[in-house]
Design an enzyme around this catalytic site. Sequence first.
Site, short mmCIF file in Angstrom:
data_model
loop_
_atom_site.label_atom_id
_atom_site.label_comp_id
_atom_site.label_asym_id
_atom_site.label_seq_id
_atom_site.Cartn_x
_atom_site.Cartn_y
_atom_site.Cartn_z
N SER A 153 39.83 17.12 44.11
CA SER A 153 38.53 16.69 44.63
C SER A 153 38.26 15.22 44.34
CB SER A 153 37.39 17.50 44.01
OG SER A 153 37.65 18.86 44.08
N ASP B 84 36.87 14.88 32.13
CA ASP B 84 37.55 16.15 31.83
C ASP B 84 38.25 15.98 30.49
OD1 ASP B 84 39.31 18.50 31.92
OD2 ASP B 84 39.00 18.49 34.09
N GLY C 130 42.03 22.17 30.32
CA GLY C 130 41.85 23.35 31.16
C GLY C 130 40.62 24.15 30.77
N ASP D 230 31.70 20.78 38.52
CA ASP D 230 32.82 21.67 38.84
C ASP D 230 33.68 21.85 37.59
OD1 ASP D 230 34.40 23.32 40.43
OD2 ASP D 230 35.60 21.66 41.21
N HIS E 212 33.15 27.31 34.04
CA HIS E 212 32.15 28.15 34.70
C HIS E 212 31.53 29.17 33.76
CE1 HIS E 212 33.13 26.02 38.15
NE2 HIS E 212 33.85 26.87 38.84
N ASP F 34 31.55 26.41 43.64
CA ASP F 34 31.76 27.80 43.24
C ASP F 34 30.45 28.57 43.06
OD1 ASP F 34 34.63 27.54 43.18
OD2 ASP F 34 34.37 26.40 41.33
#
Length: 214
Positions: free
Chosen positions: A53, A72, A76, A142, A145, A171
Amino acid sequence: MSAAERPDDAVMAAFRDAPGFMPEHEGLALFRAAVSAAPVGPLIEIGSYCGRSTLLLGAAAARAGTHVVTIDHHRGSEEHQPGWAFHDPSLMDPDLDALDTLPVFRRVIATSGLEEHVVAVVAPAQVVARYWQHPAGMVFIDGSHTEESAQRDYDSWVPHIAVDGILAIHDVYPDPGEGGQAPLHIYQRALAEDRFDELAPTGSLRLLRRRQPA
Ligand code: MG
């Protein structure tokens, strides 16, 4: 779709090759929103993963002469860890026995020709927010979650959205059978704040524009 409504072919080719979870039709909607937001201020992405993205946000930033700042920790999210549904063993650092998405991210951005418009920050998003002071043209949430992470990303970053800037959330699944509910919950939280106008949704992508204060 006219050229103004999509990134150039090199960017689209890099997007299609990049690991990640953003479907093309949602990505193009994100790109068009980002084109409209980039003149307002820099674009913030929470959750870079491998840069899929980010490419689209970088292409939008380039048109306005601004940047995407993509944040980030590159270890992960929960669902990317070994044993989980979205684990990709090729993204493991064998010496550390930990996920490391940064090398792939760097390669993806380098092949797109957008490096000068992409600022990668390796840190948890709430840590960066502590030092951030610039009104943002877009905040795209994003990241992880889990309920706690999604709410924390909202707390940390939504206050930085400029008037006329866009909050984008990926999402969002109204049907719990389709996906986790944390992104939906922060979307509902934004609607309840009554400071945003809804823009047209695309798939699981939701877009809100911050209103002028009354
Ligand atoms: Mg996503």
